[in-house]
Design a protein around this motif. Structure first.
Motif, PDB file in Angstrom:
ATOM      1  N   MET A   1      -9.399   4.939  -7.209  1.00  0.00           N
ATOM      2  CA  MET A   1      -8.158   4.208  -6.970  1.00  0.00           C
ATOM      3  C   MET A   1      -6.995   5.040  -7.516  1.00  0.00           C
ATOM      4  O   MET A   1      -7.070   5.587  -8.611  1.00  0.00           O
ATOM      5  CB  MET A   1      -8.207   2.852  -7.666  1.00  0.00           C
ATOM      6  CG  MET A   1      -6.892   2.114  -7.610  1.00  0.00           C
ATOM      7  SD  MET A   1      -6.937   0.364  -8.028  1.00  0.00           S
ATOM      8  CE  MET A   1      -6.867   0.380  -9.784  1.00  0.00           C
ATOM      9  N   ASP A   2      -5.932   5.130  -6.760  1.00  0.00           N
ATOM     10  CA  ASP A   2      -4.719   5.816  -7.173  1.00  0.00           C
ATOM     11  C   ASP A   2      -4.133   5.064  -8.361  1.00  0.00           C
ATOM     12  O   ASP A   2      -3.937   3.851  -8.304  1.00  0.00           O
ATOM     13  CB  ASP A   2      -3.749   5.830  -5.988  1.00  0.00           C
ATOM     14  CG  ASP A   2      -2.485   6.619  -6.246  1.00  0.00           C
ATOM     15  OD1 ASP A   2      -2.038   6.702  -7.395  1.00  0.00           O
ATOM     16  OD2 ASP A   2      -1.925   7.135  -5.267  1.00  0.00           O
ATOM     17  N   GLU A   3      -3.817   5.776  -9.424  1.00  0.00           N
ATOM     18  CA  GLU A   3      -3.280   5.136 -10.630  1.00  0.00           C
ATOM     19  C   GLU A   3      -1.962   4.412 -10.379  1.00  0.00           C
ATOM     20  O   GLU A   3      -1.547   3.567 -11.161  1.00  0.00           O
ATOM     21  CB  GLU A   3      -3.081   6.166 -11.743  1.00  0.00           C
ATOM     22  CG  GLU A   3      -1.952   7.121 -11.480  1.00  0.00           C
ATOM     23  CD  GLU A   3      -1.621   8.018 -12.656  1.00  0.00           C
ATOM     24  OE1 GLU A   3      -0.850   8.954 -12.469  1.00  0.00           O
ATOM     25  OE2 GLU A   3      -2.125   7.775 -13.756  1.00  0.00           O
ATOM     26  N   ARG A   4      -1.301   4.730  -9.278  1.00  0.00           N
ATOM     27  CA  ARG A   4      -0.019   4.089  -8.965  1.00  0.00           C
ATOM     28  C   ARG A   4      -0.178   2.700  -8.355  1.00  0.00           C
ATOM     29  O   ARG A   4       0.777   1.923  -8.359  1.00  0.00           O
ATOM     30  CB  ARG A   4       0.795   4.970  -8.027  1.00  0.00           C
ATOM     31  CG  ARG A   4       1.199   6.307  -8.643  1.00  0.00           C
ATOM     32  CD  ARG A   4       1.843   7.221  -7.650  1.00  0.00           C
ATOM     33  NE  ARG A   4       0.874   7.536  -6.603  1.00  0.00           N
ATOM     34  CZ  ARG A   4       1.108   8.342  -5.599  1.00  0.00           C
ATOM     35  NH1 ARG A   4       2.272   8.921  -5.466  1.00  0.00           N
ATOM     36  NH2 ARG A   4       0.184   8.594  -4.695  1.00  0.00           N
ATOM     37  N   GLN A   5      -1.348   2.369  -7.831  1.00  0.00           N
ATOM     38  CA  GLN A   5      -1.514   1.082  -7.136  1.00  0.00           C
ATOM     39  C   GLN A   5      -1.137  -0.124  -7.989  1.00  0.00           C
ATOM     40  O   GLN A   5      -0.375  -0.980  -7.530  1.00  0.00           O
ATOM     41  CB  GLN A   5      -2.921   0.947  -6.584  1.00  0.00           C
ATOM     42  CG  GLN A   5      -3.145   1.805  -5.361  1.00  0.00           C
ATOM     43  CD  GLN A   5      -4.562   1.686  -4.825  1.00  0.00           C
ATOM     44  OE1 GLN A   5      -5.507   1.450  -5.568  1.00  0.00           O
ATOM     45  NE2 GLN A   5      -4.701   1.856  -3.522  1.00  0.00           N
ATOM     46  N   PRO A   6      -1.634  -0.258  -9.220  1.00  0.00           N
ATOM     47  CA  PRO A   6      -1.213  -1.418 -10.015  1.00  0.00           C
ATOM     48  C   PRO A   6       0.268  -1.373 -10.373  1.00  0.00           C
ATOM     49  O   PRO A   6       0.918  -2.418 -10.467  1.00  0.00           O
ATOM     50  CB  PRO A   6      -2.096  -1.364 -11.262  1.00  0.00           C
ATOM     51  CG  PRO A   6      -2.755  -0.034 -11.271  1.00  0.00           C
ATOM     52  CD  PRO A   6      -2.668   0.523  -9.884  1.00  0.00           C
ATOM     53  N   VAL A   8       2.670  -0.053  -8.435  1.00  0.00           N
ATOM     54  CA  VAL A   8       3.372  -0.441  -7.212  1.00  0.00           C
ATOM     55  C   VAL A   8       3.307  -1.956  -7.024  1.00  0.00           C
ATOM     56  O   VAL A   8       4.308  -2.592  -6.679  1.00  0.00           O
ATOM     57  CB  VAL A   8       2.797   0.312  -5.994  1.00  0.00           C
ATOM     58  CG1 VAL A   8       3.273  -0.286  -4.681  1.00  0.00           C
ATOM     59  CG2 VAL A   8       3.150   1.795  -6.076  1.00  0.00           C
ATOM     60  N   ALA A   9       2.161  -2.554  -7.282  1.00  0.00           N
ATOM     61  CA  ALA A   9       2.025  -4.015  -7.169  1.00  0.00           C
ATOM     62  C   ALA A   9       2.968  -4.712  -8.137  1.00  0.00           C
ATOM     63  O   ALA A   9       3.614  -5.710  -7.781  1.00  0.00           O
ATOM     64  CB  ALA A   9       0.576  -4.433  -7.435  1.00  0.00           C
ATOM     65  N   ARG A  12       6.583  -4.470  -6.887  1.00  0.00           N
ATOM     66  CA  ARG A  12       6.838  -5.435  -5.802  1.00  0.00           C
ATOM     67  C   ARG A  12       7.002  -6.838  -6.353  1.00  0.00           C
ATOM     68  O   ARG A  12       7.850  -7.610  -5.876  1.00  0.00           O
ATOM     69  CB  ARG A  12       5.692  -5.383  -4.792  1.00  0.00           C
ATOM     70  CG  ARG A  12       5.693  -4.106  -3.986  1.00  0.00           C
ATOM     71  CD  ARG A  12       4.505  -4.010  -3.075  1.00  0.00           C
ATOM     72  NE  ARG A  12       4.596  -2.819  -2.242  1.00  0.00           N
ATOM     73  CZ  ARG A  12       3.587  -2.321  -1.575  1.00  0.00           C
ATOM     74  NH1 ARG A  12       2.399  -2.910  -1.604  1.00  0.00           N
ATOM     75  NH2 ARG A  12       3.744  -1.238  -0.849  1.00  0.00           N
ATOM     76  N   CYS A  44       6.353   6.184  -6.878  1.00  0.00           N
ATOM     77  CA  CYS A  44       6.037   4.755  -7.038  1.00  0.00           C
ATOM     78  C   CYS A  44       7.063   3.886  -6.330  1.00  0.00           C
ATOM     79  O   CYS A  44       6.710   2.928  -5.641  1.00  0.00           O
ATOM     80  CB  CYS A  44       5.971   4.390  -8.516  1.00  0.00           C
ATOM     81  SG  CYS A  44       4.539   5.042  -9.398  1.00  0.00           S
ATOM     82  N   LEU A  47       6.571   4.168  -2.550  1.00  0.00           N
ATOM     83  CA  LEU A  47       5.394   3.416  -2.105  1.00  0.00           C
ATOM     84  C   LEU A  47       5.642   1.905  -2.126  1.00  0.00           C
ATOM     85  O   LEU A  47       5.115   1.175  -1.294  1.00  0.00           O
ATOM     86  CB  LEU A  47       4.186   3.747  -2.982  1.00  0.00           C
ATOM     87  CG  LEU A  47       3.615   5.147  -2.820  1.00  0.00           C
ATOM     88  CD1 LEU A  47       2.595   5.420  -3.921  1.00  0.00           C
ATOM     89  CD2 LEU A  47       2.990   5.316  -1.451  1.00  0.00           C
ATOM     90  N   ALA A  48       6.438   1.441  -3.057  1.00  0.00           N
ATOM     91  CA  ALA A  48       6.665   0.003  -3.226  1.00  0.00           C
ATOM     92  C   ALA A  48       7.729  -0.558  -2.288  1.00  0.00           C
ATOM     93  O   ALA A  48       7.620  -1.701  -1.848  1.00  0.00           O
ATOM     94  CB  ALA A  48       7.054  -0.297  -4.670  1.00  0.00           C
TER      95      ALA A  48
END
Length: 99
Positions: A1-6, A8-9, A12, A44, A47-48
């Motif tokens: 998992m990309d470390e940025r996913q949480p 970015v969530a 948002r 980030c 992506l968001a």
């Protein structure tokens, strides 16, 4: 998992809660981005949000980084505008189009 996913969530969610661009950048440079560089912060944000890359790049001029920037929180908020949560993919796989 990309470390940025949480991250970015969370960005948002902050936008959904009505937080401003300067609020988001403060969080990114503090809690989430300790030791991270400008590229990580901007990626980030990109992506968001669907905000244009030009306006997001203006964040580099924010005085909150402590590196001689000139923009205040309110100026960053005005330049970036309301944060628009990204709802479409950055790249459409079938057509190869980048957003």
């Amino acid at each position: 998992m990309d470390e940025r996913q949480p991250v970015v969530a969370h960005l948002r969610q902050m936008a959904s809660d009505g937080r401003t661009a300067s609020d988001v950048v403060k969080w990114l440079t503090g809690d989430a981005g300790q030791g991270k560089g400008m590229f990580w912060i901007l990626s980030c944000l990109f992506l968001a949000f669907e905000n244009g890359l030009f306006s997001l790049r203006q964040i580099e001029r924010w005085k909150g980084f402590g590196d001689g920037g000139i923009l205040t929180d309110s100026e960053v908020d005005e330049i970036v505008g309301p944060l628009v949560i990204r709802t479409k993919p950055i790249r459409e796989e079938s057509s190869g189009t980048w957003y």
